[in-house]
Design a protein around this motif. Structure first.
Motif, short mmCIF file in Angstrom:
data_model
loop_
_atom_site.label_atom_id
_atom_site.label_comp_id
_atom_site.label_asym_id
_atom_site.label_seq_id
_atom_site.Cartn_x
_atom_site.Cartn_y
_atom_site.Cartn_z
N ALA A 6 -23.99 35.57 6.19
CA ALA A 6 -24.96 36.08 7.17
C ALA A 6 -24.62 35.90 8.64
O ALA A 6 -25.02 36.71 9.46
CB ALA A 6 -26.36 35.50 6.93
N SER A 72 -27.31 45.06 3.24
CA SER A 72 -28.61 44.92 3.90
C SER A 72 -29.77 45.00 2.92
O SER A 72 -30.92 44.69 3.28
CB SER A 72 -28.77 46.01 4.96
OG SER A 72 -28.81 47.30 4.37
N ARG A 74 -32.35 44.10 -0.06
CA ARG A 74 -32.93 42.88 -0.63
C ARG A 74 -33.95 43.27 -1.71
O ARG A 74 -34.83 44.11 -1.46
CB ARG A 74 -33.66 42.05 0.43
CG ARG A 74 -32.80 41.54 1.56
CD ARG A 74 -31.97 40.35 1.12
NE ARG A 74 -31.28 39.74 2.25
CZ ARG A 74 -30.11 40.16 2.72
NH1 ARG A 74 -29.52 41.21 2.17
NH2 ARG A 74 -29.53 39.55 3.74
N ASP A 206 -22.72 39.82 11.62
CA ASP A 206 -23.76 38.80 11.75
C ASP A 206 -25.13 39.40 11.45
O ASP A 206 -25.56 40.38 12.07
CB ASP A 206 -23.75 38.23 13.17
CG ASP A 206 -24.51 36.91 13.29
OD1 ASP A 206 -25.67 36.85 12.83
OD2 ASP A 206 -23.95 35.95 13.85
N TYR A 207 -25.82 38.80 10.46
CA TYR A 207 -27.14 39.28 10.04
C TYR A 207 -28.13 39.36 11.19
O TYR A 207 -29.01 40.22 11.22
CB TYR A 207 -27.67 38.33 8.95
CG TYR A 207 -29.16 38.40 8.73
CD1 TYR A 207 -29.73 39.44 8.00
CD2 TYR A 207 -30.01 37.41 9.25
CE1 TYR A 207 -31.11 39.51 7.80
CE2 TYR A 207 -31.38 37.47 9.05
CZ TYR A 207 -31.92 38.52 8.34
OH TYR A 207 -33.27 38.59 8.14
N ARG A 208 -27.99 38.48 12.17
CA ARG A 208 -28.95 38.43 13.27
C ARG A 208 -28.97 39.70 14.11
O ARG A 208 -29.94 39.95 14.84
CB ARG A 208 -28.68 37.20 14.14
CG ARG A 208 -29.00 35.89 13.45
CD ARG A 208 -28.52 34.69 14.23
NE ARG A 208 -27.06 34.61 14.28
CZ ARG A 208 -26.40 33.59 14.79
NH1 ARG A 208 -27.04 32.57 15.33
NH2 ARG A 208 -25.07 33.59 14.78
N THR A 210 -29.58 42.43 13.01
CA THR A 210 -30.67 43.24 12.45
C THR A 210 -32.04 42.62 12.68
O THR A 210 -33.05 43.24 12.35
CB THR A 210 -30.47 43.43 10.93
OG1 THR A 210 -30.71 42.18 10.25
CG2 THR A 210 -29.07 43.91 10.61
#
Length: 313
Positions: A6, A72, A74, A206-208, A210
């Motif tokens: 992530a 992305s 879930r 990097d997940y952040r 989003t």
């Protein structure tokens, strides 16, 4: 999570040194999940866990389903057969016979929480799990689960930027004697002051990138909210992150809650900084200066709020 998933590339050597240094400093609670890197984080932790099994409290989680073709995406599954399959997979990857704390990572709206907890309780009776935990549940859901089997801990996002849990689950946890495990107590790193333009400063994977709070105008507005932390940090000779962590400890104490924040890090020096924050006590005036921040934060705390307790309150 960040050691395998992530938050962009990780230096594995530094990450392993971080684990060892944490234990040297007296950190004994290690928290992972089966979805962190499709099990990679559990595999990464395995040698460390096996070398120090009697010295630490090991937690893992199940319930979030990832899609390898769409990073992305879930999903959520809580059915009894799936949770047993998940635990067996986690035990194999970690190389242990049992875990100390097993969390329901996210609640499936299609499955009553009582049914899921009853199935989790069977794992306790079999000796594969010592204690049960829940993540991102409401106060009512915690009470319903606790009536089926004692819940040892609730994990949800709780920080100077994210205080929605104080409406429902924090009072319920205090009432029931359930410990609280705040994840992202540093606002996924934002509260450390590390970002001036988060969207451009984060790596491509990097997940952040989003997360609404890290994007565009939201990021710039939120960066401006850190001024009270900066003033306190400068006056005390500490870091912004230590101020943010001290706030979490004292806010939990105000609610009568035992608390174990989990500020993830991949660097040994950050572990020392984070543990030192537990010894920092903010004054009433400093707490008052920090009080307005959460109400002014721009953007949601998650890219998909449907997976949070706030969406069901």
């Amino acid at each position: 999570m960040g050691m395998s998933f992530a938050y962009g590339p990780t230096d594995q050597r530094s990450a392993r040194a971080t684990l060892e240094h944490a234990l040297e400093l007296g950190v004994t609670f290690y928290d992972t999940a089966d979805m962190y890197g499709f099990g990679d984080n559990e595999r990464f932790l395995a040698p460390f866990v096996q070398a120090h099994r009697d010295e630490l409290v090991l937690a893992t989680k199940f319930g979030i389903v990832l899609d390898r073709d769409d990073p992305s995406a879930r999903g959520v599954r809580n059915d009894p057969g799936y949770l047993r399959q998940c635990l067996e997979g986690s035990l194999t990857r970690l190389g242990v016979d049992s875990v100390d704390l097993y969390y329901l990572h996210r609640k499936d709206p299609a499955v009553p929480i009582e049914d899921t907890v009853a199935a989790m309780a069977e794992l306790v009776r079999e000796g594969k799990v010592r204690h049960l935990g829940l993540s991102e549940v409401t106060g009512d859901e915690l009470r319903a689960a606790h009536a089926v089997h004692p819940i040892a801990a609730v994990q949800s996002e709780w920080s100077l930027f994210s205080r929605d849990v104080e409406r429902s689950v924090v009072p319920a946890a205090a009432e029931l004697g359930v410990a609280f495990v705040p994840y992202s107590p540093l606002g996924r790193g934002f509260l450390t002051g590390a970002f001036s333009d988060a969207g451009s400063e984060l790596s491509e994977g990097d997940y952040r990138r989003t997360v609404p709070r890290f994007t565009g105008d939201h990021a710039r507005e939120n960066a401006g909210l850190l001024e009270p932390l900066r003033r306190i940090a400068e006056q005390r000779g500490v870091t912004l992150g230590q101020v943010a962590l001290a706030w979490v400890h004292q806010r939990a104490a105000a609610h009568g809650l035992p608390v174990v924040p989990i500020p993830g890090t991949r660097r040994p020096e950050r572990v020392a900084e984070n543990t030192a924050a537990a010894r920092l006590e903010l004054t009433a005036g400093e707490l008052a200066a920090l009080e307005p921040i959460a109400a002014r934060v721009a953007g949601d705390r998650a890219a998909d709020m449907s997976l949070t307790s706030a969406a069901r309150e």
